[in-house]
Design an enzyme around this catalytic site. Structure first.
Site, short mmCIF file in Angstrom:
data_model
loop_
_atom_site.label_atom_id
_atom_site.label_comp_id
_atom_site.label_asym_id
_atom_site.label_seq_id
_atom_site.Cartn_x
_atom_site.Cartn_y
_atom_site.Cartn_z
N GLU A 30 19.69 -19.38 -67.03
CA GLU A 30 19.33 -20.78 -66.83
C GLU A 30 19.37 -21.56 -68.14
O GLU A 30 19.48 -22.78 -68.14
CB GLU A 30 17.92 -20.87 -66.21
CG GLU A 30 17.82 -20.06 -64.93
CD GLU A 30 16.58 -20.38 -64.12
OE1 GLU A 30 16.47 -21.51 -63.64
OE2 GLU A 30 15.73 -19.48 -63.97
N ARG B 43 14.04 -13.95 -63.05
CA ARG B 43 13.02 -12.91 -63.09
C ARG B 43 13.50 -11.51 -62.72
O ARG B 43 12.84 -10.54 -63.01
CB ARG B 43 11.85 -13.29 -62.18
CG ARG B 43 12.18 -13.20 -60.68
CD ARG B 43 11.07 -13.79 -59.83
NE ARG B 43 9.80 -13.09 -59.89
CZ ARG B 43 9.53 -11.95 -59.26
NH1 ARG B 43 10.47 -11.37 -58.53
NH2 ARG B 43 8.35 -11.40 -59.35
#
Ligand code: FES
Ligand code: FES
Lengths: 773, 161
Positions: free
Chosen positions: A726, A530
């Site tokens: 990720e 994020r």
């Protein structure tokens, strides 16, 4: 010949963003000057050591600390009895965990007591003189044991909600199931009735350890009504809130300073060793430092192991009818981030396809093992290998090339991923085509080799709340204050680049210190890919405010100018062919040698509450390809090459993105091939050192890894960026499993150890023998 | 894991990063703790404590050792070099520039130990082709980078040219 192939979509200009400026922290890290918590000290410091349970579950009758207290150098010994003046339970999702065991231990490795002494050796020696009287209680050390109808309960009494789960109304605990999440669409029974092809299998996925090289480390000081912490936590502001609640203080009485982290990967998310360190410091009346050994950190957090049953329904032509998934995640003795992991896993369950019906049920289960939390790519890495292996099976059964099958069935941008959530914001077909091309998709078959691709989505961004401030001093240099923690991903460099781009200056003139909750504006957390997207947006907005102030003064400076006629370039504001440097503007503004410009930026939910159900902030793309070679005699699987796609919207620092992808791919390779935590039936971790828990080393590196950066400008972050790091991790195990199936061996259990693969080869060959007339 | 049941002190004479050191050390103190806690040389990092990860690598008489499993008193009569001592060398300049250029540093926790291993490879003339480097660096774990950038930087730092 080894090589890394980098493919880029867009030709970049020479700007602060889009160029691979060197990391701002590289030289300090190389020289050993960069400080980590373990390198720090404060006046009067004591060293803390933790006595941990060596049994999986037991009733504590008594803890005799008198001998330990008399040992040389010992200042304080902490037990549950020291916590009677506070509510000593914590947990951001479920408030289920005592700071140290109270009355009962629930996993082998659970803290029972802690010693603060002048030296680490003295503290360690004193642990041996603490005597605990236990009676063993029945242990449920596995999902099967915990889910048995008459299973002993890991927790009794009411469920208490944590302060930051973000999951709406929590369901009541049922037996050992502490959280459930699911959703459905269409009529799954109808899909099952119509299907010609049904793939229906059970799968198992292992617990693994994140292994950030730096273990959990913290220095805590509790003086008067102030708590100070120097901690390697990924989420300092959430830890601050939790510590404040535990010790009955307002949040501004708790200060957390975060230096560099020696890796995180989720292992340092949320609250870990901070409460016990504060409680020990409180008792000792002096600052205490606790640095875990690796075996201690391995029982502090891990990835959830999982059992899953997945059914995919299709017509004989390969038309997808529906998917039904039920999974059980083992969250250990305390929930930690288990509920969130459960929700994210459920979100990843359908896979990014157009389903007339889906039916997803996820269960988060307590067991008497060490707690499981976040690990890079969680949710997607749990289910992508399963879902994508079923997609390949259906494609094969329908006689369609797996890549072509994906072309036909993958979601397109704007289509619904799950009911109520953000629609798809990426070009998955383009992404998987690139990953497939990179590994030579469509080339002629080579015996004992296989190719595989995989596509998935990861709900990313966590809760969209971040703020930042940008300060320009009178000399024109800039500091970015932002709560993102630098754990290796390069966030300080990226934040400097974002501010530099807005302010048209050299990123090297911008410093980004670590988070200090006393001065740094609020940021929810560092995780879920994020930081660039959410915190980076806050930095962009803050830098724009500084630019506005510069323009405001420049209007006076140039007198005649209109705002639209000004632009910033290279540290100066320009009006036609005249320009003025930032420091001169600041001097003009204040008429004085000092002063500073401040900008503030804030990101909050645009609509609704920003809850998990409305999310995610963006869908992180998880796309990879792999070529494997199988040794049928030994079961050894070798990864010949991999590809991964970083679909980042806009690459702020391409080189850092490549490193994230390569590092993520290697962790994915470890998860696919050999990483696995092994427990005894009594819940004791067997392989708790690096001697018998193996992580990838240089010799495991595939010959060729291709990282493809895709920039479609479709992210919600600064300049169209969205997070990464990720996807490769989550997608690679799936691509490897599919490649191995292509080589003739389909697997339903990870990791793909030689023994497991060899046994499966024997099984398949046995079936083939039987099948012959 | 350190278990110091009772203390026995041993006199050692050694050279630490070029400076003479003579004094008593506890017999069971590990080299890593001696360097970090007593000498204040915190550039050397500790992770696995079992001689697997290489983050604690220092050079003793020019050879890499894992300071997590090496007793401080064994330094007697030897010279030890840590990252702090390696800093002022041509090798270091070369290493730093290659590691930065390849972005072979992420969290940085493995990096000082890696630099010391590279220094020993450079000085001891170990094999510097890809296979040789993979072998020599297999004892330097890095969880962040995925190794490609480390190997590329290493080839430049210790490679022929
Ligand atoms: S800490 Fe010494 S080798 Fe890992
Ligand atoms: S850079 Fe983090 S372990 Fe190597």
């Amino acid at each position: 010949m080894s090589s890394i192939v980098i493919e880029r979509e867009v030709v970049r200009q020479d700007k602060a963003i889009g160029s691979s400026v060197p990391r701002v922290d590289a030289t300090a890290k190389i020289s050993g000057a960069a400080e980590y918590v373990g390198d720090m000290s404060v006046a009067g410091i004591l060293h803390g050591k933790v006595l941990r349970s060596n049994v999986g579950r037991a009733k504590i009758h008594s803890i005799d600390t008198s001998a330990a207290e008399a040992m040389p150098g010992v200042v304080a010994v902490l037990t549950g009895e020291d916590l009677t003046d506070i509510d000593p339970y914590y947990g951001h999702a479920l408030r289920d965990r005592p700071i140290v065991a109270i009355d009962e231990v629930r996993f082998a490795g659970e803290p029972i007591a802690a010693v603060a002494a002048r030296t680490e050796a003295q503290a360690e020696a004193a642990l041996l003189s603490i005597f605990v009287e236990y009676t063993d209680l029945p242990v449920v050390a596995s999902l099967d044991a915990a889910l048995a109808p008459d299973a002993a309960l890991v927790h009794e009494g009411p469920t208490r909600e944590g302060f930051a789960h973000g999951l709406g109304q929590l369901p009541e605990r049922e037996g050992n199931v502490c959280y459930r999440y699911g959703f459905e669409r269409g009529d799954i029974d109808e899909a099952s009735g119509l299907a010609d092809i049904v793939i229906d299998r059970d799968y198992e996925f292992p617990a693994v350890y994140q292994y950030s090289m730096e273990t959990h480390s913290v220095i805590a000081h509790h003086a008067g009504d102030e708590i100070s912490l120097w901690a390697n936590c990924q989420h300092p502001f959430l830890v601050r809130a939790e510590i404040a609640a535990l010790f009955g203080l307002s949040v501004n009485r708790v200060r957390i300073v975060v230096p560099y982290l020696g890796g995180g990967f989720g292992s340092k998310s949320y609250t870990k060793m901070e409460p016990i360190a504060v409680a020990l410091a409180r008792k000792a009346g002096r600052p205490v430092k606790i640095v875990n050994r690796v075996d201690e950190s391995m029982v502090t957090t891990r990835r959830h192991n999982m059992k899953c049953r997945m059914r995919t329904f299709a017509t004989r032509d390969g038309e997808l009818l529906g998917r039904q998934v039920e999974f059980w995640l083992d969250t250990g003795a305390y929930a930690d981030n288990g509920p969130r992991v459960t929700a994210t896993t459920a979100d990843a369950a359908p896979g990014p396809y157009r389903w007339p019906s889906v039916h997803i049920r996820g269960h988060c289960v307590y067991t008497n093992t060490s707690p499981a939390g976040s690990y890079r790519g969680f949710g997607a890495i749990h289910l992508q290998w399963i879902g994508e292996s079923q997609i390949d099976e259906i494609a094969r059964a329908a006689g369609i090339d797996p890549l072509e099958f994906r072309r036909q069935n993958l979601l397109r941008p704007g289509e619904e991923v799950r009911p109520g959530g953000r629609p798809l914001d990426a070009d998955l077909v383009g992404d998987v085509e690139k990953a497939a091309a990179a590994i030579g998709w469509g080339r002629e078959r080579i015996v004992n080799r296989g190719l595989g691709v995989s596509v998935g989505l990861l709900a990313a961004g966590a809760h969209p709340v971040s703020s930042a401030s940008v300060r320009m001093d009178a000399d024109g240099e800039v500091a970015v204050l932002v709560g993102s923690t630098e754990m290796g991903q390069g966030t300080r460099t990226v934040m400097a680049q974002i501010a530099a781009e807005v302010l048209s200056m050299d990123p090297a003139a911008i410093t980004v210190p670590g988070a200090d909750t006393r001065f740094t504006p609020y940021d929810r957390s560092t995780g879920a890919s994020r930081s660039t997207t959410v915190a980076g947006k806050a930095v962009e907005l803050a830098a724009r405010e500084v630019l506005d102030a510069l323009f405001e003064t420049a209007l006076f400076f140039f007198d005649a100018a209109e705002r639209e006629e000004l632009h910033a370039d290279d540290g100066r504001v320009w009006f036609r062919d005249e320009s003025v440097a930032y420091p001169d503007l600041i001097a003009k503004r204040f008429g004085f040698v000092g002063g500073e410009l401040r900008g503030y930026g804030e990101v909050k939910p645009e609509k609704g509450s920003g809850s998990y159900a409305e999310g995610p902030v963006f869908w992180e793309v998880c796309v990879a390809g792999a070529e494997v070679e199988l040794d049928r005699e030994t079961g050894v699987v070798r990864i010949l090459q991999t590809s991964s796609v970083a679909d980042v919207g806009k690459a702020i620092n391409p080189q850092l993105i490549e490193r994230q992808d390569e590092g993520g791919a290697m962790q994915g390779l470890g998860s696919a091939l050999f990483e696995e935590m092994l427990y005894t039936d009594d819940g004791v971790l067997l392989n708790d050192t690096l001697l018998d828990y193996r992580i990838p080393a240089t010799e495991d590196l595939p010959e060729k890894m291709t990282c493809i950066i895709v920039e479609n400008g479709d992210g919600p972050g600064p300049f169209g960026a969205k997070g990464c790091g990720e996807g490769a991790m989550a997608a690679l195990p799936a691509a490897i499993v599919n490649a191995l199936t292509d080589a003739g061996v389909s697997m339903t259990e990870l990791p793909l150890t030689p023994e497991r693969v060899w046994r499966r080869i024997q099984e398949i060959e046995g079936q083939q023998q039987e099948g012959k007339p | 894991m350190q278990r110091r049941i009772r203390s026995l002190r041993i006199h050692i004479d050694t050279v630490i990063n070029g400076a003479r050191f003579g004094g008593d050390v506890e017999a069971n103190v590990l080299l890593i703790d001696f360097l970090r806690d007593q000498m204040g040389l915190t550039g050397t990092k500790q992770s696995c404590e079992v001689q697997v990860c290489g983050s604690c690598t220092v050079l003793v008489d020019g050879r890499p050792v894992s300071s997590c499993v090496y007793l401080a008193y064994e330094l007697d009569g030897s010279a030890v070099e840590t990252i702090e001592g390696a800093k002022d060398s041509d090798f270091y300049q070369k290493a730093e520039s290659a590691l930065v250029r390849h972005a072979a540093v992420q969290c940085g926790f493995c990096t000082p130990g890696l630099v010391m291993t590279l220094k020993s490879i450079a000085e001891n003339g170990d094999a510097t082709d890809e296979a040789g480097l993979r072998r020599s660096l297999s004892g330097n774990l890095c969880r962040c980078t995925g190794y490609r950038s480390i190997l590329d930087a290493a080839a430049e730092i210790v490679g022929g040219s």
